[in-house]
Scaffold this active site. Sequence first.
Site, short mmCIF file in Angstrom:
data_model
loop_
_atom_site.label_atom_id
_atom_site.label_comp_id
_atom_site.label_asym_id
_atom_site.label_seq_id
_atom_site.Cartn_x
_atom_site.Cartn_y
_atom_site.Cartn_z
N ARG A 146 -13.58 4.18 -3.62
CA ARG A 146 -13.45 5.54 -3.13
C ARG A 146 -14.64 6.37 -3.62
O ARG A 146 -15.24 6.05 -4.65
CB ARG A 146 -12.15 6.17 -3.63
CG ARG A 146 -10.90 5.41 -3.22
CD ARG A 146 -9.66 5.97 -3.89
NE ARG A 146 -8.45 5.25 -3.50
CZ ARG A 146 -8.00 4.16 -4.12
NH1 ARG A 146 -8.64 3.67 -5.18
NH2 ARG A 146 -6.89 3.57 -3.70
N ARG A 243 -15.31 2.98 3.31
CA ARG A 243 -14.29 2.14 2.66
C ARG A 243 -13.54 1.33 3.72
O ARG A 243 -13.31 0.13 3.55
CB ARG A 243 -13.34 3.04 1.86
CG ARG A 243 -12.20 2.34 1.15
CD ARG A 243 -11.53 3.36 0.23
NE ARG A 243 -10.19 3.00 -0.17
CZ ARG A 243 -9.90 2.22 -1.22
NH1 ARG A 243 -10.86 1.69 -1.93
NH2 ARG A 243 -8.64 1.97 -1.53
N HIS A 266 -4.99 -1.34 -3.42
CA HIS A 266 -3.77 -1.01 -2.70
C HIS A 266 -2.57 -1.59 -3.42
O HIS A 266 -2.57 -2.76 -3.80
CB HIS A 266 -3.80 -1.58 -1.27
CG HIS A 266 -4.76 -0.87 -0.36
ND1 HIS A 266 -5.23 -1.43 0.80
CD2 HIS A 266 -5.32 0.35 -0.44
CE1 HIS A 266 -6.05 -0.58 1.40
NE2 HIS A 266 -6.13 0.50 0.67
#
Length: 290
Positions: A146, A243, A266
């Site tokens: 990120r 991303r 995730h």
Amino acid sequence: MEQEIKGFMSYLHNVKKTSRNTELSYQRDLMKMMHFLQKQKVEEANEVTETALNSYILDLEKNGMSAATVSRNIASMKGFYLYLWKEGSISSDPAEKLKAPKVEKKLPEIMSVEEMERLLEQPGDRTAKGLRDSAMLELLYATGIRVTELISLKLSDVNWKLDYIVCRDRNKERMIPFGPKAKKALERYLKEARGQLLGDKKCEMLFPNCSGEGMSRQGFWKLLKQYVKQAGIEMEITPHTLRHSFAAHLVENGADLHMVQEMLGHSDISTTMMYAARAREIYAKAHPRG
């Protein structure tokens, strides 16, 4: 109820170790709920009923809030009232049976490999800023991190022997490898450009801004928009698009979904699976026998 919300914020920060953005989101949602309930003459937490909360949800929907926004507000209420119930502040949990509306997950927009290559060519290597920007874009595409993680990287977060970076948040850290192109861009930036950007200042951040201080998200967004325009890319590009593109390009080339999930950080593989769906969609459109 305001004191209970403050107590919940303290719990999130000190016990759950949530991020500042998460805490602000909870606080914003719960304060809006509190103001609505106060208008309905519901002042105390132990006076709140499931009916009152459903009235608030209906009000959000009437005011045009998206299903995703309504779902987030419900999640905030569930977290808050479960906390109060466990603390013994209320005898029953009025949010326990609340159901969130179904949120349709949109497939992420991604760039083609050719568009990505054009973007990566834009910063050039004639200035210290260009070398820094090139290294940032190469590392972002090489790792899928990120933007917040990118601008938070410190010099000590790069392992040069094993070619990986360490990304940390308040709950965990993950190690993400980078390839030879990103390594070459990083090495040249550190050798030829970083010292020029810093001048006589000291900064532990890997990528300082032109004033020798840490870069902001807005600063990165501004430079990305400039390079997207230079590259002649017409689709709407955000920092997160890089991303998405990193993940989709990995999946397109046969990467294991669990590996991609781990690299992206995730918690749920269903989020990662969106990239596989997106890759299949692009294949079906582009392949002559799709």
